[in-house]
Write a protein that holds these residues in place. Structure first.
Motif, short mmCIF file in Angstrom:
data_model
loop_
_atom_site.label_atom_id
_atom_site.label_comp_id
_atom_site.label_asym_id
_atom_site.label_seq_id
_atom_site.Cartn_x
_atom_site.Cartn_y
_atom_site.Cartn_z
N LEU A 101 3.12 1.08 4.31
CA LEU A 101 3.22 0.81 2.66
C LEU A 101 1.69 1.40 2.62
O LEU A 101 1.02 0.89 3.03
N ARG A 102 1.96 2.54 1.87
CA ARG A 102 1.18 3.23 2.43
C ARG A 102 -0.12 2.86 1.49
O ARG A 102 -1.64 3.19 1.17
N TYR A 103 0.51 1.97 0.14
CA TYR A 103 -1.13 1.49 -0.79
C TYR A 103 -1.72 0.13 -0.21
O TYR A 103 -2.90 -0.10 -0.26
N LEU A 104 -1.22 -0.76 0.37
CA LEU A 104 -1.37 -1.52 2.06
C LEU A 104 -2.97 -0.42 2.70
O LEU A 104 -3.98 -1.46 3.54
N ASN A 157 -3.79 7.14 1.37
CA ASN A 157 -2.75 7.23 -0.96
C ASN A 157 -3.15 8.00 -1.76
O ASN A 157 -4.16 8.64 -0.84
N PHE A 158 -2.85 8.79 -2.81
CA PHE A 158 -3.87 9.41 -3.31
C PHE A 158 -4.61 9.23 -4.06
O PHE A 158 -5.67 9.94 -4.58
N ILE A 159 -5.53 8.05 -3.90
CA ILE A 159 -6.62 7.57 -3.99
C ILE A 159 -7.40 6.83 -3.45
O ILE A 159 -8.75 7.59 -3.27
N GLY A 160 -7.00 6.64 -2.06
CA GLY A 160 -7.96 6.98 -0.80
C GLY A 160 -8.32 5.49 -0.20
O GLY A 160 -9.14 5.34 0.42
N LYS A 161 -7.73 4.93 -0.64
CA LYS A 161 -8.34 3.00 -0.66
C LYS A 161 -7.14 2.00 -1.04
O LYS A 161 -6.38 2.42 -1.48
N PRO A 162 -7.43 1.02 -0.20
CA PRO A 162 -6.35 0.47 -0.35
C PRO A 162 -6.21 -0.25 -2.45
O PRO A 162 -7.31 -0.23 -2.73
N GLY A 169 -3.61 -5.95 -4.73
CA GLY A 169 -2.09 -5.93 -5.07
C GLY A 169 -1.05 -6.36 -3.80
O GLY A 169 -0.37 -7.40 -2.78
N TYR A 170 -1.80 -5.07 -2.56
CA TYR A 170 -1.34 -5.61 -2.07
C TYR A 170 -2.48 -5.99 -0.49
O TYR A 170 -3.53 -5.65 0.48
N ILE A 171 -1.73 -6.82 0.14
CA ILE A 171 -2.78 -7.73 1.12
C ILE A 171 -1.65 -7.99 3.10
O ILE A 171 -2.65 -8.25 3.66
N ASN A 172 -0.91 -8.42 2.64
CA ASN A 172 -0.31 -7.92 3.96
C ASN A 172 1.15 -7.22 4.01
O ASN A 172 1.76 -6.40 3.44
N ASN A 173 1.33 -6.46 5.52
CA ASN A 173 2.37 -5.56 5.67
C ASN A 173 3.32 -5.98 5.79
O ASN A 173 4.10 -6.08 6.97
N GLN A 213 2.16 -5.51 -10.71
CA GLN A 213 1.40 -4.68 -12.13
C GLN A 213 -0.15 -4.52 -11.38
O GLN A 213 -0.85 -3.65 -12.37
N GLN A 214 -0.16 -6.04 -11.17
CA GLN A 214 -2.42 -5.45 -11.18
C GLN A 214 -2.58 -3.90 -10.27
O GLN A 214 -3.20 -3.22 -10.48
N ALA A 215 -1.54 -3.54 -8.63
CA ALA A 215 -1.25 -1.92 -8.79
C ALA A 215 -1.78 -1.29 -8.86
O ALA A 215 -1.99 0.04 -9.12
N VAL A 216 -0.40 -1.06 -10.26
CA VAL A 216 -0.57 -0.29 -11.38
C VAL A 216 -1.34 -0.13 -12.05
O VAL A 216 -2.64 0.73 -12.10
N ASP A 217 -2.45 -1.67 -12.60
CA ASP A 217 -3.24 -1.33 -13.50
C ASP A 217 -4.53 -0.45 -12.25
O ASP A 217 -5.57 -0.46 -13.05
#
Length: 222
Positions: free
Chosen positions: A39-42, A46-51, A54-58, A93-97
Motif C-alpha cells: 500500500l503505497r499511500y500508507l 508515493n507522489f506526495i512523499g508522505k502517508p 485515511g491509510y492507517i493499517n496495511n 474520500q479523505q485520501a482523495v481530499d
C-alpha cells in the motif's frame, strides 16, 4: 488469574484495532491471503512523499465482488508461477481530499522527479491525474501489477506505478517487446475476469458490475 486477565486485555486490544466494514466490503486477505500487497499511500513512497489521510493499517479493502474476481485472477496467475500485487484498492474520500489539497500547493514538489518529471504540477488537474472524486472510493477499483513468485520481483511494465505521463498509457509504444507483453498479460487476465481498464494507467482496473457505482465511501483503511 494473571493469564486469564492477559487474554481479556489482548482480546480487548484486538477489538479496538479491528474495524467493522460496511456491508458489502471485505478484507481481501480473508478471501485470498496469497495476493501480495504494498500500500503505497500508507508509506512515503508515493507522489506526495508522505502517508495519505485515511491509510492507517496495511490491509487491502474491496467490495466482496471485487475480492472474488481478484481471487479468480490470482488462481490463473499462480499456475504460471505469478502473483498479483496490490498497490491500492478501496480509497477513502479523505485520501482523495488530501490529494486535492496537495495539488493546489504548487511549490510542494518533493517527489516530482520520480513521479511527474515532465508534467507541471499546475496541470495535474487539467490532465486528469488529480480529481475531486475517484472510482477507488466506491470500493471496486484496484491498482495492481504482477510479481514473479520465485524471484519476488515485479514484472517490468515499462513505467512505475503512479507515474504521471504518457509512458503509463497501456498501449504506449516506446517500450520493449517484453514490457508490452507484461502489460498485455495483466490486461488480458483482468479483462477476462470482469474488470475494465483505464485508458491512461496500465495498473488501473475497475470491476464492470461494481456494486456501489454511485456511492463514495469515507471509512478509514484499518
Amino acid at each position: 488469574m494473571k493469564k486469564f486477565l492477559l487474554i481479556i486485555i489482548l482480546s480487548f486490544n484486538f477489538t479496538l484495532s479491528a474495524q467493522k466494514l460496511p456491508k458489502g466490503f471485505v478484507y481481501l486477505a480473508d478471501v485470498d491471503a496469497s495476493i501480495q500487497k504494498e500500500l503505497r499511500y500508507l508509506s512515503n513512497n508515493n507522489f506526495i512523499g508522505k502517508p495519505i489521510d485515511g491509510y492507517i493499517n496495511n490491509c487491502v479493502i474491496v467490495s466482496k465482488e471485487t475480492a472474488e474476481a481478484l481471487k479468480k485472477v490470482q488462481t490463473i496467475l499462480n499456475k504460471k508461477g505469478l502473483s498479483l500485487k496490490i498497490f491500492d484498492a478501496y480509497r477513502p474520500q479523505q485520501a482523495v481530499d488530501h490529494f486535492v489539497r496537495w495539488a493546489k500547493v504548487l511549490n510542494d514538489t518533493l517527489m516530482k522527479q520520480q513521479y511527474y518529471p515532465k508534467v507541471p504540477k499546475s496541470q495535474l488537474f487539467n490532465l486528469g491525474y488529480i480529481a475531486s472524486k475517484s472510482g477507488h472510493t466506491r470500493g471496486s477499483t484496484t491498482d495492481l501489477t504482477i510479481v514473479d513468485k520465485k524471484t519476488g520481483e515485479e514484472l517490468d511494465m515499462g513505467s512505475p506505478f503512479d507515474f504521471f505521463g504518457i509512458e503509463s498509457h497501456p498501449f504506449y509504444t516506446n517500450i520493449t517487446k517484453k514490457q508490452k507483453e507484461n502489460r498485455m498479460l495483466l490486461r488480458k487476465v483482468m479483462l477476462a475476469n470482469g474488470f475494465k481498464p483505464y485508458d491512461h494507467e496500465w495498473w488501473h482496473f475497475t470491476l464492470k458490475n461494481e456494486p456501489f457505482p454511485k456511492t463514495y465511501f469515507n471509512f478509514p483503511i484499518q
